[in-house]
Motif scaffolding. Structure first.
Motif, PDB file in Angstrom:
ATOM      1  N   LYS A  59      61.832 -24.337 126.108  1.00 14.02           N
ATOM      2  CA  LYS A  59      61.966 -23.036 125.462  1.00 14.02           C
ATOM      3  C   LYS A  59      60.676 -22.621 124.754  1.00 14.02           C
ATOM      4  N   SER A  60      60.148 -23.491 123.905  1.00  9.80           N
ATOM      5  CA  SER A  60      58.942 -23.151 123.147  1.00  9.80           C
ATOM      6  C   SER A  60      57.747 -22.937 124.070  1.00  9.80           C
ATOM      7  N   THR A  61      57.660 -23.747 125.121  1.00  2.80           N
ATOM      8  CA  THR A  61      56.593 -23.559 126.103  1.00  2.80           C
ATOM      9  C   THR A  61      56.717 -22.194 126.761  1.00  2.80           C
ATOM     10  N   LEU A  62      57.930 -21.805 127.077  1.00  2.00           N
ATOM     11  CA  LEU A  62      58.151 -20.513 127.707  1.00  2.00           C
ATOM     12  C   LEU A  62      57.824 -19.372 126.750  1.00  2.00           C
ATOM     13  N   VAL A  63      58.144 -19.540 125.472  1.00  2.13           N
ATOM     14  CA  VAL A  63      57.786 -18.521 124.477  1.00  2.13           C
ATOM     15  C   VAL A  63      56.276 -18.332 124.443  1.00  2.13           C
ATOM     16  N   ASN A  64      55.535 -19.435 124.437  1.00  3.57           N
ATOM     17  CA  ASN A  64      54.072 -19.349 124.414  1.00  3.57           C
ATOM     18  C   ASN A  64      53.542 -18.659 125.671  1.00  3.57           C
ATOM     19  N   THR A  65      54.165 -18.914 126.802  1.00  2.00           N
ATOM     20  CA  THR A  65      53.740 -18.275 128.048  1.00  2.00           C
ATOM     21  C   THR A  65      54.001 -16.775 128.006  1.00  2.00           C
ATOM     22  N   LEU A  66      55.162 -16.373 127.510  1.00  5.71           N
ATOM     23  CA  LEU A  66      55.502 -14.953 127.437  1.00  5.71           C
ATOM     24  C   LEU A  66      54.640 -14.220 126.411  1.00  5.71           C
ATOM     25  N   ALA A  67      54.370 -14.879 125.282  1.00  4.35           N
ATOM     26  CA  ALA A  67      53.587 -14.238 124.229  1.00  4.35           C
ATOM     27  C   ALA A  67      52.105 -14.159 124.577  1.00  4.35           C
ATOM     28  N   GLY A  68      51.636 -15.073 125.416  1.00  3.88           N
ATOM     29  CA  GLY A  68      50.233 -15.032 125.822  1.00  3.88           C
ATOM     30  C   GLY A  68      49.332 -15.755 124.837  1.00  3.88           C
ATOM     31  N   PRO A  69      48.074 -15.932 125.199  1.00  2.00           N
ATOM     32  CA  PRO A  69      47.141 -16.693 124.360  1.00  2.00           C
ATOM     33  C   PRO A  69      46.705 -15.974 123.086  1.00  2.00           C
ATOM     34  N   ALA A  70      47.032 -14.688 122.957  1.00  2.00           N
ATOM     35  CA  ALA A  70      46.553 -13.925 121.800  1.00  2.00           C
ATOM     36  C   ALA A  70      47.419 -14.115 120.560  1.00  2.00           C
ATOM     37  N   GLN A  71      48.593 -14.759 120.680  1.00  2.00           N
ATOM     38  CA  GLN A  71      49.461 -14.899 119.512  1.00  2.00           C
ATOM     39  C   GLN A  71      48.808 -15.786 118.456  1.00  2.00           C
ATOM     40  N   GLU A  72      49.053 -15.450 117.197  1.00  2.00           N
ATOM     41  CA  GLU A  72      48.379 -16.135 116.093  1.00  2.00           C
ATOM     42  C   GLU A  72      48.899 -17.552 115.886  1.00  2.00           C
ATOM     43  N   LEU A  73      50.214 -17.734 115.991  1.00  2.00           N
ATOM     44  CA  LEU A  73      50.813 -19.044 115.721  1.00  2.00           C
ATOM     45  C   LEU A  73      51.668 -19.460 116.915  1.00  2.00           C
ATOM     46  N   PRO A  74      51.067 -20.125 117.895  1.00  2.00           N
ATOM     47  CA  PRO A  74      51.855 -20.586 119.046  1.00  2.00           C
ATOM     48  C   PRO A  74      52.941 -21.555 118.615  1.00  2.00           C
ATOM     49  N   GLN A  75      54.046 -21.570 119.366  1.00  2.00           N
ATOM     50  CA  GLN A  75      55.132 -22.495 119.090  1.00  2.00           C
ATOM     51  C   GLN A  75      54.703 -23.924 119.388  1.00  2.00           C
ATOM     52  N   GLN A  76      55.110 -24.847 118.513  1.00  2.00           N
ATOM     53  CA  GLN A  76      54.812 -26.253 118.728  1.00  2.00           C
ATOM     54  C   GLN A  76      55.624 -26.769 119.897  1.00  2.00           C
ATOM     55  N   VAL A  77      54.997 -27.534 120.758  1.00  2.00           N
ATOM     56  CA  VAL A  77      55.653 -28.084 121.943  1.00  2.00           C
ATOM     57  C   VAL A  77      55.729 -29.587 121.811  1.00  2.00           C
ATOM     58  N   GLY A  78      56.919 -30.153 122.056  1.00  2.00           N
ATOM     59  CA  GLY A  78      57.110 -31.591 121.904  1.00  2.00           C
ATOM     60  C   GLY A  78      57.167 -32.313 123.228  1.00  2.00           C
ATOM     61  N   ASP A  79      57.111 -33.633 123.153  1.00  2.00           N
ATOM     62  CA  ASP A  79      57.197 -34.471 124.346  1.00  2.00           C
ATOM     63  C   ASP A  79      58.661 -34.763 124.668  1.00  2.00           C
ATOM     64  N   ILE A  80      58.870 -35.285 125.859  1.00  2.00           N
ATOM     65  CA  ILE A  80      60.209 -35.652 126.326  1.00  2.00           C
ATOM     66  C   ILE A  80      60.346 -37.166 126.303  1.00  2.00           C
TER      67      ILE A  80
END
Length: 300
Positions: free
Chosen positions: A160-181
């Protein structure tokens, strides 16, 4: 309480006796542009509410959501019963559900997962994608246009968080933290601990939510009727109007099961969710004009 304005993130000044619990991520509010004093919340178009076991007060999950992306992976996380709970939640809120399948590279053929997911509700859209790929934004572009708000729900570790970062693009100020599996069970750690709103490159908005493995169903009669439309449409043909579709003679639903037209597992899940919904939904009692809301007592 923070908000997003044309000038960027701002800290709202709340009037006395304001209850922050009355607001949800995705709410539109009116505030003074200079003092940032909150005036009022605008009328919601939709609202997603999550019920907790042991509580009669639902928790606001998100507001004004046009499309709910129900994210799950083609691993042990894929669970039809859990997906049905999310679909009932979306239906009741008036939000269009879309199932997003991730980690298709971990299975030989993802078509079986697609078919199982699509069979859960008529007209249900199912999309497979890699959350890290730029193509993910293209795959979801239909629902992420200008002025559209989407929200993501699902278990931790499904992307989910990875997808949020992809949709928001590299310009967002605070990317969502992505965890390991975790390797031993392919499940994720909770990297998102609160709901957050992000702008989408195409002009829309995306809401990320913490991972959820438990979701109580309550006050969702319409959502369940829409989810289990094949059972809803058969019910009027039963001999008894209050048929429980269990062992009554002349039951059209049981006849469909016997004929192979209805999956018995599907009926069992309908019964479980329906009983849970009745047990968790408050009822009105008392004379007219003096009604009170009380919780139903659970069967022992």
């Amino acid at each position: 309480m923070t908000a997003l304005s044309q000038a960027g993130p701002i800290r709202l000044v709340l009037p006395p006796r304001t209850n922050t619990g009355d607001f949800a991520v995705g709410d539109w509010v009116l505030a003074d542009p200079q003092s940032h004093l909150l005036h009022r919340r605008l009328t919601r178009k939709t609202v997603l509410e999550r019920s907790h076991e042991g509580s009669n007060t639902p928790q606001l999950a998100a507001a004004n959501v046009d499309t709910l992306f129900i994210v799950t992976s083609c691993t042990d996380d894929f669970n039809l019963a859990r997906l049905e709970r999310y679909l009932a939640l979306a239906n009741e809120a008036g939000t269009a559900p879309v199932i997003v399948l991730t980690k298709t590279d971990m299975v030989v053929d993802a078509r079986e997962y697609q078919q199982q997911a699509a069979s859960l509700q008529r007209g249900l859209a199912v999309v497979t994608l890699n959350p890290r790929s730029a193509d993910a934004a293209t795959a979801l572009a239909l629902w992420c246009g200008e002025g559209q708000t989407v929200a993501l729900v699902g278990s931790s570790g499904v992307g989910k968080s990875t997808l949020v970062n992809t949709l928001a693009g590299p310009a967002q100020e605070l990317p969502q933290q992505v965890g390991d599996i975790r390797e031993h069970d392919a499940k994720g750690r909770h990297t998102t601990t609160s709901r957050s709103l992000h702008s989408i490159v195409g002009g829309g908005w995306v809401i990320d939510t913490p991972g959820m493995r438990a979701l109580q169903v309550s006050d969702a009669a319409y959502g369940l009727e829409m989810l289990f439309a094949e059972i809803t449409e058969l019910a009027p043909h039963c001999r008894f109007r209050d048929c429980t579709h269990a062992r009554e003679p002349g039951c059209a639903v049981q006849a469909a099961v016997a004929q192979g037209a209805l999956d018995p597992d599907r009926l069992a899940r309908w019964r479980k969710l329906s009983e849970e919904n009745r047990g968790n939904t408050p009822v009105q009692t008392g004379p007219r004009g003096n009604r009170t809301i009380v919780a139903r007592r659970k069967r022992r």
